[in-house]
Design a protein around this motif. Structure first.
Motif, PDB file in Angstrom:
ATOM      1  N   UNK B 295       0.616  -1.218  -0.203  1.00 34.29           N
ATOM      2  CA  UNK B 295      -0.044  -0.045   0.149  1.00 34.29           C
ATOM      3  C   UNK B 295       0.850   1.220  -0.246  1.00 34.29           C
ATOM      4  N   UNK B 296       0.337   2.375  -0.557  1.00 34.57           N
ATOM      5  CA  UNK B 296       1.450   3.451  -0.986  1.00 34.57           C
ATOM      6  C   UNK B 296       1.550   4.486   0.307  1.00 34.57           C
ATOM      7  N   UNK B 297       2.748   4.986   0.436  1.00 34.98           N
ATOM      8  CA  UNK B 297       3.186   5.815   1.386  1.00 34.98           C
ATOM      9  C   UNK B 297       3.898   7.019   0.935  1.00 34.98           C
ATOM     10  N   UNK B 298       3.910   8.115   1.577  1.00 33.25           N
ATOM     11  CA  UNK B 298       4.611   9.002   1.345  1.00 33.25           C
ATOM     12  C   UNK B 298       5.790   9.527   2.558  1.00 33.25           C
ATOM     13  N   UNK B 299       5.883   9.093   3.618  1.00 36.84           N
ATOM     14  CA  UNK B 299       6.277   9.602   4.879  1.00 36.84           C
ATOM     15  C   UNK B 299       6.429   8.467   5.732  1.00 36.84           C
ATOM     16  N   UNK B 300       7.679   8.403   6.434  1.00 39.99           N
ATOM     17  CA  UNK B 300       7.968   7.370   7.277  1.00 39.99           C
ATOM     18  C   UNK B 300       8.504   8.148   8.771  1.00 39.99           C
ATOM     19  N   UNK B 301       8.221   7.839   9.868  1.00 41.06           N
ATOM     20  CA  UNK B 301       8.626   8.398  11.204  1.00 41.06           C
ATOM     21  C   UNK B 301       8.719   7.498  12.017  1.00 41.06           C
ATOM     22  N   UNK B 382       3.221  16.691   9.686  1.00 38.48           N
ATOM     23  CA  UNK B 382       2.375  16.411   8.645  1.00 38.48           C
ATOM     24  C   UNK B 382       1.815  17.798   8.211  1.00 38.48           C
ATOM     25  N   UNK B 383       1.774  18.254   6.883  1.00 39.42           N
ATOM     26  CA  UNK B 383       1.286  19.634   6.593  1.00 39.42           C
ATOM     27  C   UNK B 383      -0.133  19.335   5.505  1.00 39.42           C
ATOM     28  N   UNK B 384      -0.002  18.386   4.796  1.00 38.56           N
ATOM     29  CA  UNK B 384      -1.134  18.007   3.761  1.00 38.56           C
ATOM     30  C   UNK B 384      -1.802  16.742   3.926  1.00 38.56           C
ATOM     31  N   UNK B 385      -1.620  16.087   2.614  1.00 40.16           N
ATOM     32  CA  UNK B 385      -2.292  14.801   2.239  1.00 40.16           C
ATOM     33  C   UNK B 385      -1.253  13.572   2.347  1.00 40.16           C
ATOM     34  N   UNK B 386      -0.149  13.572   3.306  1.00 43.26           N
ATOM     35  CA  UNK B 386       0.872  12.643   3.427  1.00 43.26           C
ATOM     36  C   UNK B 386       0.042  11.410   3.714  1.00 43.26           C
ATOM     37  N   UNK B 387       1.127  10.035   3.416  1.00 54.88           N
ATOM     38  CA  UNK B 387       0.157   8.788   3.946  1.00 54.88           C
ATOM     39  C   UNK B 387       1.476   8.402   4.723  1.00 54.88           C
ATOM     40  N   UNK B 388       1.529   8.634   6.097  1.00 54.92           N
ATOM     41  CA  UNK B 388       2.676   8.259   6.960  1.00 54.92           C
ATOM     42  C   UNK B 388       2.504   7.058   7.615  1.00 54.92           C
ATOM     43  N   UNK B 389       3.815   6.269   7.769  1.00 54.49           N
ATOM     44  CA  UNK B 389       3.928   5.119   8.528  1.00 54.49           C
ATOM     45  C   UNK B 389       4.765   5.422   9.756  1.00 54.49           C
ATOM     46  N   UNK B 390       4.393   5.199  10.872  1.00 56.42           N
ATOM     47  CA  UNK B 390       4.994   5.852  12.153  1.00 56.42           C
ATOM     48  C   UNK B 390       4.873   4.934  13.269  1.00 56.42           C
TER      49      UNK B 390
END
Ligand code: SF4
Lengths: 182, 455
Positions: B295-301, B382-390
């Motif tokens: 599944x798609x992501x943009x950000x990792x934390x 996060x500022x917008x429509x990110x998809x993050x995994x954290x």
């Protein structure tokens, strides 16, 4: 607690967390400064999904709704007392939910911010935002005015003495745990 | 009839020989912790109720740990730090880990055990819901609001309803690539976000004993995400060593009686557990990673009191070594001691810090940072429509700063694997018995600096 409480309902669902009640970025404001604390009213429930509608109108800091009707586990998440405080500042007198997260319930009672009332029924499925409701605390019922139907509320239970006193400090003074006056 | 660990601690705190679930008791508090978000409003209530010149019940028992809004230019956040300083001055508080000072530490729940403030058998109250983290070392630790904290500041006392105990029995051992975070996500997935409301969540069994202190903290940390009042683990030999290294008195350490009563018991076989991912917007939306791979992501934390401890970074480093991240990846050590340790601790001859940097991870300053969103200029927010995994503990709508964003929760291993893959990925193919053993070794070998008796 003898009075009846009448107001317009604002209806939300299950698991409304404290980030939805007051998003974390606003926790920087003072709760004591009379002007600054209005921000808590202004942003109360601003973290809800937009489809639930606005709780406080743009440019205002008080809401037309004074009763929140919710499902299960209202107030879950952080321990921020800013959450019940924000609702109180916005004009909320009572929340009626099927259950609460522990810390929110405790904060609401100990801080004397609002009445966290419980019901066994999913009233959030029977009441719509904007409907007038009356809460009779002595009788323990909520009446939904548009339908005329009344629903039982659960007894407040072992924190009733704190609720009646108006919060933890008043209660502790009654018990003599702390001095009468600072 | 026997008592559970939490009941025993509350009975002692209430000065009674026994308590039962449902009893409302006044207890003596051993430690009160507060931070920059709740300290100032709690102190304002304290001064309103007890008077301007009033003194705390016991300044040595109050621990003040600014951590939430530190590395920000927000003027209101700055003012809160000033107010904490005033409180510490007026009350002459010896345990103040002030921001921008040599004593600054970082996230409160990781600082408390690191600096020896968590005493087994004690009652630790904090103005933060994740105060339950400290239960990993056998304390009764729970979060309260500002009014309760102000009351404790003045009296040292608090009323509590004795919770029923919900027991979680862990058997066996986790497989390589699987972490305590996966255990707690699965549990919350199974019982729901209100599955343990008002309960003490106690972890027992040889499966707990096989976990490091960092991992035990991860379990207790998220007890509140199941609605629990506290999470708790009895002290064993490993915990005792950790505590004694820090000069902590273990004489009040207890365990539940063999005939104690539990509200419920759930059992897990750790070797059968697979990595878990909690889908947006609830920690209870946990599914096996195999259900959402790709599944798609943009950000990792990687960070926070849940997933920003030394072992969390070592686990990530084992996966990130000689690889590059495809996502916007942020790492925020929970404390200064963790930050120092990642510069020192090595994985196959390279420091964790070097591995993170070479992989393209952005490294932030120790603090809560974007775990709870925070002011606009917060690192990793996060500022917008990110998809993050954290690796954090909450994926509520808007939690990390944007209502349009989606957050998946996972272990540091799963977050690191996903950062490398550019989409949700199972960490198990990235590790083997040997490399995973490095995680345990590295965190065992790393005695953290700055430990010992709190100064
Ligand atoms: S790291 Fe996150 S969850 Fe932990 S104390 Fe800070 S804000 Fe709270």
């Amino acid at each position: 607690m003898a009075e009846k409480l009448r107001g317009l309902a604002f209806v939300v669902g299950d698991n409304v967390d404290t980030d939805q009640i007051i998003p974390a970025q606003y926790l920087v404001y003072s709760l004591t400064d009379p002007e600054e604390r209005k921000n808590y009213g202004r942003y109360a429930l601003s973290g809800l999904p937009p489809e639930l509608g606005r709780f406080v109108q743009e440019g205002q800091w008080q809401s037309r709704y004074s009763v929140i009707v919710a499902g299960r586990n209202f107030g879950c998440g952080s321990s921020r007392e800013h959450a019940p405080a924000a609702l109180q500042i916005a004009g909320v007198k009572a929340v009626v939910a099927q259950s609460y997260a522990r810390i929110f319930f405790r904060n609401a009672v100990d801080g004397g911010f609002l009445l966290p009332l419980e019901t066994d029924l999913p009233l959030h499925e029977r009441i719509r935002t904007g409907d007038a409701v009356t809460i009779d605390l002595d009788e323990g019922v909520l009446t939904h005015e548009p339908s005329g139907r009344s629903y039982p509320l659960r007894p407040i239970g072992d924190v009733e003495a704190i609720v009646r006193a108006g919060g933890l400090f008043a209660y502790a003074r009654q018990l003599g745990i702390i001095k009468a006056n600072p | 009839m026997g008592m559970t660990l939490s009941e025993k601690i509350l009975a002692r705190g209430a000065g009674k020989s026994a308590v039962r679930p449902g009893d409302k008791v006044w207890v003596q508090v051993d430690v009160l912790m507060t931070h920059d978000v709740c300290g100032p409003p709690a102190y304002a209530i304290f001064q309103r109720e007890f008077g301007k010149g009033a003194r705390f019940w016991d300044p040595a028992k109050v621990v003040v740990i600014p951590d939430h809004y530190i590395f920000t230019e927000d003027p209101h956040a700055r003012r809160n730090l000033e107010e904490l300083r005033r409180m510490a001055r007026e009350q002459k508080l010896p345990h103040f880990y002030d921001a921008f000072s040599p004593r600054y530490s970082g996230v409160c729940h990781v600082t408390l055990p690191e600096k020896g403030h968590v005493v087994p058998g004690s009652i630790l109250i904090g103005t933060d819901s994740h105060t339950c983290t400290s239960g990993a070392l056998g304390a009764f630790a729970t979060g309260v609001g500002n009014t309760d904290a102000a009351f404790v500041m003045g009296t040292g006392k608090l009323w509590l309803r004795v919770p029923e105990t919900f027991r979680v029995l862990l058997h066996g051992r986790l497989s390589p690539g699987v972490m305590a975070k996966d255990v707690i996500l699965r549990l919350i997935g199974d019982i729901g976000v209100d599955g343990a409301t008002y309960c003490a969540l106690e972890f027992q069994g040889e499966g707990v004993a096989s976990l490091s202190i960092d991992e035990r903290m991860t379990l207790c940390n998220m007890a509140v995400e199941a609605g629990a009042k506290n999470g708790i683990i009895p002290v064993d030999g490993l915990a005792r060593r950790y505590l004694e290294e820090r000069g902590v008195d273990c004489s009040l350490a207890e365990a539940s009686d063999s005939n104690a009563q539990y509200l419920a018991t759930r059992e897990y076989r750790l070797e059968a557990l697979v990595p878990q991912v909690a889908r947006p917007h609830s920690p209870a939306h946990a599914v096996p990673v195999t259900d959402c791979e790709g599944e798609p992501l943009t950000t990792a934390y990687i960070g926070s009191c849940t997933g920003g401890k030394l072992e969390d970074f070592v686990a990530a480093a084992v996966i990130l070594r000689d690889r590059k991240v495809k996502l916007d990846t942020y790492a925020v050590p929970a404390t200064v001691a963790v930050r120092e340790a990642i510069g020192r601790v090595q994985v196959d001859g390279k420091s964790v810090e070097q591995i993170l940097k070479e992989a393209g991870v952005k490294l932030g300053e120790p603090s809560c940072a974007a775990c709870l969103g925070g002011p606009e200029d917060t690192f990793g927010r996060l500022r917008g429509k990110e998809i993050a995994i954290s690796t954090t503990n909450r994926n509520f709508l808007g939690r990390m700063g944007s209502k349009e964003a989606k957050i998946y929760l996972a272990s540091p291993a799963t977050v690191a694997a996903s950062a490398v893959a550019g989409c949700i990925a199972d960490p198990r193919p990235f590790v083997d018995e040997r490399s995973w053993e490095l995680v345990a070794q590295a965190s065992r070998g790393a005695s953290l600096p700055g430990v010992g008796n709190p100064g």
